[in-house]
Design an enzyme around this catalytic site. Structure first.
Site, short mmCIF file in Angstrom:
data_model
loop_
_atom_site.label_atom_id
_atom_site.label_comp_id
_atom_site.label_asym_id
_atom_site.label_seq_id
_atom_site.Cartn_x
_atom_site.Cartn_y
_atom_site.Cartn_z
CD GLU A 169 47.66 27.85 50.94
OE1 GLU A 169 47.81 29.02 50.52
OE2 GLU A 169 48.54 26.99 50.86
CD GLU B 82 47.33 28.78 46.10
OE1 GLU B 82 46.52 28.01 45.54
OE2 GLU B 82 47.26 29.10 47.29
C1 LIG Z 1 50.83 31.37 49.40
C2 LIG Z 1 49.54 31.27 48.68
O1 LIG Z 1 49.26 29.92 48.49
C3 LIG Z 1 49.62 31.99 47.42
C4 LIG Z 1 48.36 32.66 47.04
O2 LIG Z 1 47.41 32.78 47.77
S1 LIG Z 1 48.36 33.30 45.49
C5 LIG Z 1 46.78 34.03 45.31
C6 LIG Z 1 45.71 33.04 45.12
N1 LIG Z 1 44.52 33.71 44.79
C7 LIG Z 1 44.14 33.88 43.53
O3 LIG Z 1 44.76 33.43 42.61
C8 LIG Z 1 42.87 34.66 43.33
C9 LIG Z 1 43.14 35.76 42.36
N2 LIG Z 1 42.00 36.59 42.17
C10 LIG Z 1 40.94 36.22 41.43
O4 LIG Z 1 40.86 35.13 40.91
C11 LIG Z 1 39.86 37.23 41.24
O5 LIG Z 1 40.43 38.50 41.37
C12 LIG Z 1 38.72 37.09 42.26
C13 LIG Z 1 37.95 35.82 41.96
C14 LIG Z 1 39.28 37.08 43.66
C15 LIG Z 1 37.77 38.31 42.14
O6 LIG Z 1 37.33 38.44 40.81
P1 LIG Z 1 36.51 39.73 40.33
O7 LIG Z 1 35.42 39.97 41.28
O8 LIG Z 1 36.19 39.50 38.89
O9 LIG Z 1 37.47 40.95 40.47
P2 LIG Z 1 38.91 41.21 39.82
O10 LIG Z 1 38.77 42.33 38.86
O11 LIG Z 1 39.55 39.96 39.35
O12 LIG Z 1 39.71 41.69 41.10
C16 LIG Z 1 39.36 42.90 41.77
C17 LIG Z 1 40.65 43.60 42.17
O13 LIG Z 1 41.29 42.82 43.16
C18 LIG Z 1 42.62 42.55 42.80
N3 LIG Z 1 42.96 41.23 43.32
C19 LIG Z 1 42.22 40.09 43.25
N4 LIG Z 1 42.84 39.09 43.89
C20 LIG Z 1 44.00 39.61 44.38
C21 LIG Z 1 45.06 39.07 45.13
N5 LIG Z 1 45.07 37.80 45.55
N6 LIG Z 1 46.08 39.87 45.43
C22 LIG Z 1 46.10 41.17 45.06
N7 LIG Z 1 45.11 41.74 44.34
C23 LIG Z 1 44.06 40.95 44.01
C24 LIG Z 1 42.62 42.59 41.29
O14 LIG Z 1 43.90 42.85 40.79
C25 LIG Z 1 41.64 43.73 41.02
O15 LIG Z 1 42.34 44.92 41.20
P3 LIG Z 1 41.95 46.22 40.33
O16 LIG Z 1 40.53 46.53 40.68
O17 LIG Z 1 42.95 47.24 40.77
O18 LIG Z 1 42.12 45.82 38.90
#
Ligand SMILES: C[C@H](O)CC(=O)SCCNC(=O)CCNC(=O)[C@H](O)C(C)(C)COP(=O)(O)OP(=O)(O)OC[C@H]1O[C@@H](n2cnc3c(N)ncnc32)[C@H](O)[C@@H]1OP(=O)(O)O
Length: 725
Positions: free
Chosen positions: A119, A139
């Site tokens: 975004e 999301e």
């Molecule tokens: C207003 C907005 O529209 C709202 C948003 O943006 S909501 C968030 C949208 N983003 C997401 O849903 C992405 C979520 N994250 C993921 O899908 C995956 O973590 C990823 C693809 C980024 C990385 O995957 P991968 O490399 O396998 O690592 P993964 O183990 O999942 O994550 C690594 C660390 O980052 C953290 N992390 C990943 N994304 C995060 C996020 N968005 N916020 C906080 N922590 C996050 C995980 O909790 C993990 O922490 P840990 O090591 O303490 O367990």
């Protein structure tokens, strides 16, 4: 607004007059409030400074941004940090500061641009990315909708139909696809990313490249009539695929607002909906699951000991049946060399054939090329003896559930495998100490319990005994991660965690039916609750042979709480053993469509008379809510025992196990999380009530009774509770 106190941005102005703003918040550069506030400040600085002509935004360490900081959700929900005022990010920062600025911005995207990350990038005037970058708005997976303007900008960049697909499936697109879609403006290699973005920003300023505000674009939007049809179809799909979920529909409404009333109205509706969804039970449950899933590979006393996983290169699988061939498939798909052992050539060829068929189905679906198929198959070698086992790093035994056979195999494994080799069994129920009783290698014996079909199902239950070394657990966790499974590490007992929790589910359903509840109604209600299928349809799918064999283990080990119904054996006696025999609780047509069978009544009546129970009029007309509770509270009760006994180290692991092993709906947060939303007192009182009426099967365990008496959540382990392992 108080920040979560992590992360920042930096600003660096080059001699070319381009300010490079870098998002820094390891590990994924998530957008905490500190990062967002700092982004605003860096932007304002860049806009103020006379030596800055244009701006590039990038993420540190090869990752643009993984989106809004998900850990802040819980803090907002619990009131620990103040809610941002509606539109603070989407309108004030991204639209009014970034998008309408007098200086052009370009996003330089490497690695991830997910959720809020994408975004931010979409508010820029152009986007440059690397071929492997992943861009998406996932999301909805968290029970919310894109809240930083994504619902308005994505449709304007890629068109309504594609944007709906991206949001509703939560699936990201790769850099090259993003270029074809119009989501990015060019794709370059990582070493040229920032320099290209800088140049692009300057060219925008010089009007040699278009200065585009995504929010004002209309060329990609379908005409209104067509747009309405697309939205109608999307709503119908969302209702069909997730009838219990409201937020996908809310997301579609918000997108529609932008299409019909313009992007500013859309932005405000998005801001309002985002705030509301953030407080929803679905969001709380899904955020819990996000962290619970990542928490399963953190095992106190094991993964906090700085043990590096040893390299596992070659794996042997003993037994090429359904499970063994599925496990072998999962392993070769992740580039492990696999030796598949069978007892004779006929079985071996059948096993190899199954692996081949598993891969071929990917080729047929277009998910694998013929070349990749051949390369993957070349990693599999068949054998009839243990000679080749001298070089293997891991063995997974996957033969039938026969104690003597397994014991003999482990004696042989100890003899033929090198001393460092991990000796794993895929048993689903048998105590590991019995399997390895006749060996001296108890420290390297471990359970690797896969779920059928093993190359598809995401869960891997890793079972440790009191002798299993931490190193071996760490090694298997690493293999699990490499083959893309979510591991749950549990202790050793009959049925381990998943099958122990699963067992009362079918048992409760049997008890209800014998006392007058309608079998098909139970399946219907349980499916409506969110399970992929009800207990009876599931028993048909698995086959009664397996159900009766595992049932015997439970009768032997937990006689106090096993409900002994003759319904399944009676059906099996009549050669109705489930879907494979075309008859079980249901009857099946050529297309495997299940239909209720009126004949079933006579089997139920016979089973009832054998059990010596009578029809309870209350159960005949049981409301849906009571059916759900009577089927799932015994599962909660067993989950409490599993936790209390230290078989699971944390309740969140059981939530993941229930979702990935049983199909429990993730949007309810898993079995323990769901029970806690109802309250330990309530669960206890209902179980007590049914114990008085229907006997010991429902009797609440001491852990549950204790939590209820103290008014504590079930998921909260007492401070002094320690795993018994
Ligand atoms: C207003 C907005 O529209 C709202 C948003 O943006 S909501 C968030 C949208 N983003 C997401 O849903 C992405 C979520 N994250 C993921 O899908 C995956 O973590 C990823 C693809 C980024 C990385 O995957 P991968 O490399 O396998 O690592 P993964 O183990 O999942 O994550 C690594 C660390 O980052 C953290 N992390 C990943 N994304 C995060 C996020 N968005 N916020 C906080 N922590 C996050 C995980 O909790 C993990 O922490 P840990 O090591 O303490 O367990």
């Amino acid at each position: 607004m108080a920040g979560a106190n992590k992360g920042r941005t930096t600003i660096e102005v080059g001699s070319d007059g381009v300010a490079l703003i870098t998002i820094i918040n390891p590990p994924v550069n998530s957008l905490s409030f500190d990062v967002l506030n700092s982004l605003k400040e860096s932007y304002e600085q860049a806009l103020r400074r006379t030596d800055v002509k244009a701006i590039v935004i990038a993420g540190a360490n090869g990752k643009f941004s993984g989106g809004f900081d998900i850990s802040a959700f819980g803090e907002i929900q619990s009131g620990r940090i103040e809610k941002p005022k509606p539109g603070f990010v989407a309108v004030e920062i991204l639209t009014n500061t970034v998008e309408v600025a007098q200086k052009p911005s370009v996003a330089a995207i490497d690695g991830l641009a997910l959720g809020g990350g994408l975004e931010v990038a979409m508010a820029c005037h152009a986007r440059v990315c690397t071929p492997s970058a992943q861009l998406g708005l996932p999301e909805l997976q968290l029970g919310i909708l894109p809240g930083f303007g994504g619902t308005q900008r994505l449709p304007r960049l890629v068109g309504l139909a594609k944007s709906l697909e991206m949001m509703l499936t939560s699936k990201p697109v790769k850099g090259t696809d993003a270029l074809n879609l119009g989501l990015v403006d060019t794709v370059v290699s990582p070493d040229k990313l920032v320099s290209t973005a800088r140049q692009w920003a300057l060219e925008i300023l010089e009007r040699r490249k278009p200065w585009v505000s995504s929010l004002l674009k209309t060329d990609k939007l379908e005409p209104l009539g067509e747009a309405r049809e697309i939205l109608k179809f999307a709503r119908a799909q969302a209702r069909k695929q997730a009838p219990n979920l409201k937020h996908p529909l809310v997301c579609i409404d918000v997108i529609e607002e932008g299409i019909v009333s313009g992007p500013i109205a859309g932005l405000w509706k998005e801001a309002e909906a985002f705030q509301q969804l953030l407080e929803s039970a679905t969001c709380k449950a899904l955020v819990h699951i996000f962290f619970a899933q990542r928490g399963t590979s953190k095992v106190p006393g094991v993964t906090d000991r700085n043990l590096a996983p040893r390299r596992v290169k070659t794996v042997a699988v003993v037994g090429g049946g359904l499970m063994g061939s599925g496990i072998a498939t999962a392993l070769i798909l992740s580039n492990y060399t696999v030796i598949l052992k069978e007892v004779n050539d006929k079985f071996l060829q059948a096993g190899i054939g199954r692996v081949k068929a598993n891969l071929q189905s990917r080729v047929k679906k277009g998910n694998m090329t013929q070349e990749k198929f051949e390369k993957t198959m070349s990693l599999l070698k068949g054998t009839l003896d243990y000679e080749g086992f001298k070089d293997v790093d891991l063995v997974i035994e996957a033969v039938i559930e026969n104690v003597q056979l397994k014991q003999q195999i482990f004696i042989d494994l100890e003899k033929y495998c090198p001393p460092h080799c991990i000796l794993a069994t895929n048993t689903s129920t048998i105590d590991l100490n019995i399997v390895g009783e006749k060996t001296k290698s108890k420290d390297r014996i471990i359970g690797a319990h896969f779920f059928s079909p093993a190359h598809v199902m995401p869960l891997l239950e890793i079972v440790r005994t009191q002798h299993t070394s931490s190193q071996v657990i760490v090694d298997l966790l690493d293999v699990g991660k490499k083959i893309k499974k979510t591991p749950v590490v549990v202790g050793n007992c009959t049925g381990f965690a998943v099958n122990r929790m699963f067992f009362p589910y079918t048992q409760a359903a049997m008890l209800l039916v014998e006392r007058g509840a309608d079998l098909y109604q139970i399946d219907k209600v349980v499916t409506k609750f969110g399970m992929p299928m009800g207990p009876f349809r599931l028993a048909d799918l698995v086959g009664f042979g397996v159900a009766i064999a595992t049932g015997t283990q439970f009768v032997l080990n937990f006689p106090d709480r096993t409900y002994k119904s003759m319904l399944t054996p009676l059906l099996q006696e009549d050669k109705r053993a489930g879907e494979a025999t075309r008859k079980g609780f249901y009857i099946y047509d050529d297309k495997r469509k299940a239909s209720p069978d009126p004949e079933l009544k006579k089997y139920v009546e016979k089973a009832r008379s054998i059990s010596g129970v009578t029809v309870d009029p209350m159960l005949v007309k049981l409301p849906e809510k009571d059916i759900v509770e009577m089927v799932f509270f015994p599962v909660v009760n067993e989950a409490c025992r599993v936790l209390d006994e230290g078989i699971a180290v944390k309740a969140a692991d059981l939530d993941i196990a229930a979702i990935m092993g049983m199909g429990f709906p993730p949007y309810r947060g898993g079995i323990m999380f769901w029970a806690d939303t109802l309250g330990s007192k309530y669960v206890y009182s209902r179980l007590e009530e049914w114990t008085k009426r229907y006997g010991g099967f429902f009797k609440p365990c001491s852990y549950l009774a204790d939590r209820a008496a103290k008014g504590l959540p079930l998921s909260l382990l007492a401070n002094n509770a320690r795993p018994r392992l």
